[in-house]
Write a protein that holds these residues in place. Structure first.
Motif, PDB file in Angstrom:
ATOM      1  N   VAL A 137       0.837  -1.204   0.000  1.00 50.71           N
ATOM      2  CA  VAL A 137       0.000   0.000   0.000  1.00 50.71           C
ATOM      3  C   VAL A 137       0.869   1.250   0.000  1.00 50.71           C
ATOM      4  N   ALA A 138       1.955   1.256   0.795  1.00 51.93           N
ATOM      5  CA  ALA A 138       2.818   2.425   0.880  1.00 51.93           C
ATOM      6  C   ALA A 138       3.440   2.760  -0.471  1.00 51.93           C
ATOM      7  N   SER A 139       3.862   1.752  -1.218  1.00 50.00           N
ATOM      8  CA  SER A 139       4.480   2.003  -2.527  1.00 50.00           C
ATOM      9  C   SER A 139       3.485   2.542  -3.541  1.00 50.00           C
ATOM     10  N   GLU A 140       2.203   2.174  -3.384  1.00 49.35           N
ATOM     11  CA  GLU A 140       1.186   2.632  -4.328  1.00 49.35           C
ATOM     12  C   GLU A 140       0.716   4.053  -4.040  1.00 49.35           C
ATOM     13  N   MET A 141       0.946   4.550  -2.847  1.00 38.30           N
ATOM     14  CA  MET A 141       0.480   5.880  -2.485  1.00 38.30           C
ATOM     15  C   MET A 141       1.114   6.961  -3.354  1.00 38.30           C
ATOM     16  N   VAL A 142       2.303   6.700  -3.868  1.00 44.24           N
ATOM     17  CA  VAL A 142       2.982   7.680  -4.710  1.00 44.24           C
ATOM     18  C   VAL A 142       2.187   7.958  -5.983  1.00 44.24           C
ATOM     19  N   CYS A 198      -1.162   7.594  -6.236  1.00 42.68           N
ATOM     20  CA  CYS A 198      -2.569   7.917  -5.919  1.00 42.68           C
ATOM     21  C   CYS A 198      -2.610   9.304  -5.280  1.00 42.68           C
ATOM     22  N   ARG A 199      -2.747  10.312  -6.133  1.00 38.94           N
ATOM     23  CA  ARG A 199      -2.636  11.682  -5.640  1.00 38.94           C
ATOM     24  C   ARG A 199      -3.960  12.443  -5.661  1.00 38.94           C
ATOM     25  N   GLN A 200      -5.037  11.775  -6.005  1.00 40.79           N
ATOM     26  CA  GLN A 200      -6.337  12.439  -6.055  1.00 40.79           C
ATOM     27  C   GLN A 200      -7.344  11.757  -5.125  1.00 40.79           C
ATOM     28  N   LEU A 201      -6.851  11.076  -4.104  1.00 37.77           N
ATOM     29  CA  LEU A 201      -7.742  10.373  -3.181  1.00 37.77           C
ATOM     30  C   LEU A 201      -8.516  11.350  -2.325  1.00 37.77           C
ATOM     31  N   VAL A 204       2.363   8.716   6.270  1.00 47.81           N
ATOM     32  CA  VAL A 204       3.197   9.865   5.889  1.00 47.81           C
ATOM     33  C   VAL A 204       3.158  10.060   4.376  1.00 47.81           C
ATOM     34  N   CYS A 205       3.278   8.967   3.614  1.00 49.17           N
ATOM     35  CA  CYS A 205       3.180   9.061   2.156  1.00 49.17           C
ATOM     36  C   CYS A 205       1.822   9.586   1.728  1.00 49.17           C
ATOM     37  N   LEU A 206       0.793   9.112   2.372  1.00 48.61           N
ATOM     38  CA  LEU A 206      -0.562   9.567   2.056  1.00 48.61           C
ATOM     39  C   LEU A 206      -0.700  11.059   2.294  1.00 48.61           C
ATOM     40  N   GLU A 245       2.096  14.231  11.227  1.00 47.70           N
ATOM     41  CA  GLU A 245       2.367  14.545   9.823  1.00 47.70           C
ATOM     42  C   GLU A 245       1.062  14.762   9.065  1.00 47.70           C
ATOM     43  N   LEU A 246       0.074  13.964   9.361  1.00 43.47           N
ATOM     44  CA  LEU A 246      -1.246  14.126   8.739  1.00 43.47           C
ATOM     45  C   LEU A 246      -1.834  15.485   9.072  1.00 43.47           C
ATOM     46  N   VAL A 247      -1.720  15.878  10.325  1.00 42.20           N
ATOM     47  CA  VAL A 247      -2.247  17.171  10.757  1.00 42.20           C
ATOM     48  C   VAL A 247      -1.516  18.310  10.063  1.00 42.20           C
ATOM     49  N   ALA A 248      -0.210  18.154   9.847  1.00 44.52           N
ATOM     50  CA  ALA A 248       0.585  19.234   9.272  1.00 44.52           C
ATOM     51  C   ALA A 248       0.417  19.379   7.771  1.00 44.52           C
ATOM     52  N   LYS A 249       0.170  18.283   7.051  1.00 43.99           N
ATOM     53  CA  LYS A 249       0.220  18.317   5.583  1.00 43.99           C
ATOM     54  C   LYS A 249      -1.140  18.283   4.895  1.00 43.99           C
TER      55      LYS A 249
END
Length: 427
Positions: free
Chosen positions: A25-30, A32-35, A52-54, A79-83
């Motif tokens: 899943v982590a490798s595929e997040m790169v 998937c940029r319109q989730l 973090v990737c998400l 990281e989720l809160v910041a980004k």
């Protein structure tokens, strides 16, 4: 021959046979940029790396479900809160977080509509106070099984602090921890959007906390307070102030609640549809009489309420035509005669549980029950009785036949012998 499919599973059958792992899943997040909505509750080994990737690759995300992802920590949540942009829904049940992360979520995501934070052993009143203060658009808030929560985590029923009178006064009780020194949470706004609140199995909550909830969230539709042993009739009277807004109430395992509180509840909250009073051992038939007067009640849980008798079941059958689901397990004083009247009179009844009820052990009744769960021991399986769907009507037909056989046997002055089949023979 191995078939390789370059896409995520789409059907339910595909989801069952495909096992996702965190690294995949982590490798595929790169890519998937319109989730907008991400559900990772099925990937139990999800780690901080994936989150973090998400957060770094998605600028349109609106909601995230990490239920049961026990390897996610405060690092990725920060990281989720910041980004990410302000989320609208967030489900973090089973993700062990500290007060720092929970406070950051509350202060950074003001548009949150749904927030699930069940099973949080480290979360205290400090961060939950920030949820009440900053997350003003919440419609659903679940904080079940958070043992550190106390009344200081909830809004205070008072609106202003009154100055203490001068002069001598008795010394206050010494607080056990620094959390007990927190001042009352006085809020100048009202949670008018909050409809669902779950504080089940928070054992330190008391009547004062419930009073503050009702004062601050007067439009609650669903309230769960199961497993709060300190609650008394005073808390139920506070809940009664919700009036026509309250539709679902769970008070299971609240042993100090009595008939007085339920009477007040039933007379004030007349739109109640579901009430759970399991293991409220002080309740009697009087509580059921009052609940039976509710026009829209369709689900009632009375498991292990030992003082209930046949009178309560007869009254329910005659005065509650809307009843669809009834749970009566381990109510020892209920007989099969009253259950027969219930299934014959309540035409909408589609679910009846009578596990451990002596009358339900009669010959032939067990064949209409659903099969018991596999994890029960042999003794529990022998008394398991749950009738659903068409089996309720079949049980009624069988009991009607047995009643007719009994009347025929009495008319012919011969001993009545119960049968387990559908035959009308008296011998």
């Amino acid at each position: 021959m191995r078939r390789i499919v370059d896409r995520l599973p789409q059907t339910e059958s595909e989801r069952r046979i495909v096992r996702h792992c965190d690294e995949w899943v982590a490798s595929e997040m790169v890519f998937c940029r319109q989730l907008e909505s991400v559900v990772l509750s099925g990937v139990t080994d999800t780690s901080d790396k994936t989150i973090v990737c998400l957060a770094q690759e998605n600028s349109n995300i609106q909601g995230l479900d990490l239920t049961g992802c026990k390897y996610v920590t405060d690092v990725s949540i920060m990281e989720l809160v910041a980004k990410t942009p302000p989320l609208q829904w967030l489900q973090l049940s089973g993700v062990v977080l500290t007060d720092a992360s929970v406070s950051a979520i509350a202060k950074t995501f003001p548009r949150l509509v749904e927030l699930e934070l069940n099973d949080q052993p480290l979360m205290t009143a400090v961060s939950v106070r920030d949820i009440w203060s900053y997350s003003r658009k919440l419609r659903t808030l679940t904080l079940a099984r958070s043992p550190q929560l106390t009344d200081s985590a909830l809004p205070s029923p008072i609106k202003t602090l009154t100055p203490q009178p001068s002069g001598e006064k008795p010394l206050p009780a010494r607080p056990h921890t620094w959390l007990d020194k927190l001042p009352p949470l006085i809020l100048h706004h009202t949670a008018i959007d909050l409809r669902v609140l779950d504080l089940s199995h928070c054992p330190k909550l008391t009547d004062a906390g419930v009073e503050g909830i009702v004062t601050h969230a007067p439009l609650l539709r669903s309230l769960a307070l199961a497993g709060c042993p300190n609650l008394t009739d005073k808390a139920v009277e506070s809940i009664s102030k919700l009036g026509l807004h309250l539709g679902n109430l769970t008070l299971a395992h609240c042993p100090r609640i009595t008939d007085n509180g339920i009477v007040s509840l039933a007379r004030s909250c007349t739109e109640l549809r579901s009430v759970d009073l399991a293991f409220c051992r002080q309740l009697t038939d009087m509580a059921v009489f009052e609940l039976a007067s509710l026009d829209h009640i369709h689900r009632l849980v009375l498991v292990r309420v030992p003082k209930l008798t046949d009178n309560a079941i007869y009254f329910l059958a005659d005065h509650t035509p809307s009843l669809e689901r009834l749970h009566l397990s381990y109510c020892d004083r209920i007989t099969l005669k009253s259950l027969h009247h219930l299934v014959r009179t309540c035409k909408r009844l589609v679910h009846l549980t009578a596990t451990g009820v002596p009358g339900a052990r009669r010959t032939g009744v067990g064949r209409f029950s659903d099969p018991p769960p596999a994890d029960l021991d042999p003794d529990q399986k022998s008394v398991f009785r749950a009738f659903t769907g068409l089996n309720v009507a079949a049980l009624c037909k069988f009991l009607d036949k047995e009643k007719l056989r009994r009347e025929q046997a009495e008319a012919q002055n011969i001993p009545f012998v119960a049968r387990s089949d559908d035959s009308m023979d008296l011998y």
